[in-house]
Design a protein around this motif. Structure first.
Motif, PDB file in Angstrom:
ATOM      1  N   VAL A  45       0.861  -1.186   0.000  1.00 21.43           N
ATOM      2  CA  VAL A  45       0.000   0.000   0.000  1.00 21.43           C
ATOM      3  C   VAL A  45       0.898   1.237   0.000  1.00 21.43           C
ATOM      4  O   VAL A  45       1.751   1.373   0.890  1.00 21.43           O
ATOM      5  N   PRO A  46       0.772   2.147  -0.970  1.00 19.20           N
ATOM      6  CA  PRO A  46       1.605   3.364  -0.984  1.00 19.20           C
ATOM      7  C   PRO A  46       1.344   4.221   0.255  1.00 19.20           C
ATOM      8  O   PRO A  46       0.216   4.320   0.737  1.00 19.20           O
ATOM      9  N   VAL A  47       2.398   4.847   0.773  1.00 18.68           N
ATOM     10  CA  VAL A  47       2.295   5.771   1.904  1.00 18.68           C
ATOM     11  C   VAL A  47       3.140   7.007   1.591  1.00 18.68           C
ATOM     12  O   VAL A  47       3.930   7.021   0.651  1.00 18.68           O
ATOM     13  N   ASP A  48       2.943   8.050   2.422  1.00 15.15           N
ATOM     14  CA  ASP A  48       3.724   9.290   2.282  1.00 15.15           C
ATOM     15  C   ASP A  48       3.656   9.832   0.858  1.00 15.15           C
ATOM     16  O   ASP A  48       4.663  10.204   0.257  1.00 15.15           O
ATOM     17  N   TYR A  58       6.180   2.693   0.565  1.00 16.77           N
ATOM     18  CA  TYR A  58       5.041   1.792   0.668  1.00 16.77           C
ATOM     19  C   TYR A  58       5.226   0.887   1.874  1.00 16.77           C
ATOM     20  O   TYR A  58       6.334   0.671   2.360  1.00 16.77           O
ATOM     21  N   ARG A  59       4.103   0.398   2.385  1.00 16.60           N
ATOM     22  CA  ARG A  59       4.098  -0.579   3.472  1.00 16.60           C
ATOM     23  C   ARG A  59       3.491  -1.863   2.938  1.00 16.60           C
ATOM     24  O   ARG A  59       2.774  -1.883   1.936  1.00 16.60           O
ATOM     25  N   GLY A  60       3.764  -2.967   3.612  1.00 21.17           N
ATOM     26  CA  GLY A  60       3.152  -4.222   3.215  1.00 21.17           C
ATOM     27  C   GLY A  60       1.678  -4.258   3.588  1.00 21.17           C
ATOM     28  O   GLY A  60       1.272  -3.704   4.609  1.00 21.17           O
ATOM     29  N   LEU A  61       0.860  -4.868   2.740  1.00 17.37           N
ATOM     30  CA  LEU A  61      -0.528  -5.115   3.106  1.00 17.37           C
ATOM     31  C   LEU A  61      -0.535  -6.182   4.192  1.00 17.37           C
ATOM     32  O   LEU A  61       0.032  -7.256   4.026  1.00 17.37           O
ATOM     33  N   VAL A  62      -1.154  -5.872   5.319  1.00 15.65           N
ATOM     34  CA  VAL A  62      -1.235  -6.816   6.430  1.00 15.65           C
ATOM     35  C   VAL A  62      -2.661  -7.351   6.465  1.00 15.65           C
ATOM     36  O   VAL A  62      -3.571  -6.706   6.971  1.00 15.65           O
ATOM     37  N   LYS A  90      -7.482  -5.114 -13.277  1.00 14.35           N
ATOM     38  CA  LYS A  90      -7.464  -4.868 -11.833  1.00 14.35           C
ATOM     39  C   LYS A  90      -7.527  -6.176 -11.043  1.00 14.35           C
ATOM     40  O   LYS A  90      -8.157  -7.151 -11.457  1.00 14.35           O
ATOM     41  N   LEU A  91      -6.882  -6.158  -9.896  1.00 10.28           N
ATOM     42  CA  LEU A  91      -6.933  -7.258  -8.944  1.00 10.28           C
ATOM     43  C   LEU A  91      -7.558  -6.728  -7.660  1.00 10.28           C
ATOM     44  O   LEU A  91      -7.022  -5.802  -7.039  1.00 10.28           O
ATOM     45  N   LEU A  92      -8.691  -7.286  -7.263  1.00 10.88           N
ATOM     46  CA  LEU A  92      -9.388  -6.887  -6.046  1.00 10.88           C
ATOM     47  C   LEU A  92      -9.088  -7.914  -4.961  1.00 10.88           C
ATOM     48  O   LEU A  92      -9.276  -9.116  -5.163  1.00 10.88           O
ATOM     49  N   VAL A  93      -8.622  -7.438  -3.805  1.00  9.44           N
ATOM     50  CA  VAL A  93      -8.161  -8.318  -2.723  1.00  9.44           C
ATOM     51  C   VAL A  93      -8.871  -7.932  -1.433  1.00  9.44           C
ATOM     52  O   VAL A  93      -8.914  -6.748  -1.064  1.00  9.44           O
ATOM     53  N   THR A  94      -9.405  -8.912  -0.718  1.00 16.60           N
ATOM     54  CA  THR A  94     -10.041  -8.636   0.568  1.00 16.60           C
ATOM     55  C   THR A  94      -9.004  -8.168   1.573  1.00 16.60           C
ATOM     56  O   THR A  94      -7.851  -8.584   1.553  1.00 16.60           O
ATOM     57  N   ALA A  95      -9.426  -7.280   2.459  1.00 12.78           N
ATOM     58  CA  ALA A  95      -8.512  -6.711   3.456  1.00 12.78           C
ATOM     59  C   ALA A  95      -9.158  -6.778   4.829  1.00 12.78           C
ATOM     60  O   ALA A  95     -10.332  -6.465   4.988  1.00 12.78           O
TER      61      ALA A  95
END
Length: 444
Positions: free
Chosen positions: A192-195, A200-204, A216-221
């Motif tokens: 996920v982009p930050v700042d 970027y940070r990892g999707l947790v 597009k790729l849609l991913v549950t979070a």
């Protein structure tokens, strides 16, 4: 450059025949698998789906679209280098999935008893230990002819389990499925982009649901920031330049937890239906609707006192909105259809031609899970034949006791590859497929 699999009919026919020829997998040698010929049909079960009709109930399912500013994505690309597409990732596929015959007996126990898998593979233990398997989607979701550019691809979601600083990190296995006799793969980290795109940070998140539609790729979070789905652009894969355990900008370049590629999110869909809003824990694609739609289901307790809600969102047909959900002027996506099922502990959901397929994980006393076929009020075929005593539901039976627990132990997503007629999923280290027609035959 956008890669779409639009080919002449003759070329598509040759590719499909090559894709299917010589690849049917016989699993009768697996001692833990019960033959499909031993299965019968059940008419007991959860009955038909109950429609949600109250405006307040449907309103709870709304999502709000939030796209990452283009300037942030451009800034990240300027720092990391020109984005690449799926073909470039597959060129780095340096690992090979094992054929079912090379899987251990414990790994094969994750396969369904009935109907049986016609293709099966196992992930390598050395690079999946400590990782939890999740959703599967394919280029059969991405494009109706099943090809993305010149590639047939399977995407497999995983999340880091256990303790440590990397707990919950999410990654995707890019599998080259051009030769079903030899599936090769490599990994890309979800981020996920930050700042404002400077890092970027990892999707947790546990990747329990994932759909690749168009580019597009849609991913549950489920990482606690009210995001229901993250959106990734399959033409904006970034190369990592430093092979380190860290994630993001590091001295000398960019790191993706040791992987060669990273997918930065380009947007998200946030829950906006209020405190009662269900979190979509499983998603799939339905190409039998007009327009195509994203099917979603919520997670409920295995032994809870209520079933799950199942619903769908139409995909957008608006220019410049490829691969995204249809939204109104306020940027909200509204469910076009919604139901409740009596099934508890829902894991995966699929819808096609007005039929819904719902999986439930194995219980504490069961070796296998359950896959139910449900329909709203029964199908036209059932009503015409008078064979609707199951109330619009059915599942295979297996074993001497006629049990319904015939499906895989735990499949958190189902992906229908329409051009081949196969359903793909995974459970444990087993990745497998079987015809949708075999599920229908055994659940009538």
């Amino acid at each position: 450059m956008r890669q779409r699999g639009r080919h002449r009919r003759r070329r598509r026919g040759r590719a499909l025949r090559a894709f299917l020829s010589g690849t049917a997998l016989a699993l009768t040698a697996a001692a833990t698998v019960i033959s499909a010929s031993q299965a019968t049909v059940t008419h007991d079960g959860p009955g038909e789906l109950k429609p949600l009709t109250a405006a307040s109930e449907v309103a709870e399912l709304r999502l709000t679209e939030n796209m990452v500013p283009q300037a942030s994505l451009d800034r990240l690309a300027a720092g990391m280098g020109r984005p690449v597409g799926v073909s470039a990732v597959l060129e780095g596929a340096d690992r090979t999935l094992r054929d079912a015959i090379d899987c251990s007996s414990a790994e094969r126990r994750a396969l369904p008893a009935a109907p049986t898998a016609t293709r099966a593979y196992c992930w390598n233990t050395d690079d999946t230990a400590g990782w939890r398997p999740g959703a599967v989607t394919t280029s059969g979701d991405a494009d109706d002819d099943g090809v993305w550019g010149s590639n047939r691809v399977i995407l497999s979601g995983w999340s880091r389990s256990g303790g440590g600083a990397d707990r919950g990190l999410a990654r995707v296995g890019f599998v080259n499925a051009g030769d079903l006799g030899r599936l090769s793969y490599t990994w890309a980290l979800l981020a996920v982009p930050v700042d404002d795109g400077r890092d970027y940070r990892g999707l947790v998140s546990h990747v329990s649901g994932m759909v690749w539609y168009q580019d597009k790729l849609l991913v549950t979070a489920d990482d606690g920031d009210r995001s229901a789905l993250y959106v990734y652009d399959m033409n904006r894969v970034q190369r990592a330049t430093v092979a380190a355990d860290a994630v993001g900008r590091v001295p000398g370049g960019w790191s993706a937890h040791g992987y060669g590629f990273v997918l930065p999110a380009v947007g998200s869909y946030e829950l906006s239906g209020g405190p009662g809003a269900p979190h979509p824990s499983t998603v799939s694609l339905d190409r039998s609707t007009a327009p195509d739609s994203l099917v979603a289901g919520e997670w409920t307790l295995d032994d809870g006192d209520r079933g799950a809600r199942l619903w769908r969102y139409p995909f957008s047909t608006a220019p410049g909105h490829a691969g995204l959900l249809a939204t109104g002027p306020s940027g909200r996506a509204t469910a076009s259809e919604a139901y409740t099922t009596k099934i508890t502990g829902v894991r995966g959901v699929l819808s096609y031609d007005a039929q819904w397929y719902v999986t439930r994980a194995a219980g504490p006393d069961d070796e296998h899970g359950t896959l139910w076929r449900q329909s709203p009020g029964g199908t036209d075929r059932e009503r015409r034949s008078g064979d609707d005593k199951d109330g619009g539901s059915g599942a295979a039976e297996c074993g001497a006791a006629g049990r319904h627990s015939c499906w895989s132990t735990q499949t958190e997503s189902l992906s229908y590859w329409a051009s081949t007629g196969e359903v793909w999923t995974q459970s444990g280290r087993a990745l497998f497929a079987l015809p949708l027609a075999s599920i229908d035959r055994m659940s009538r």
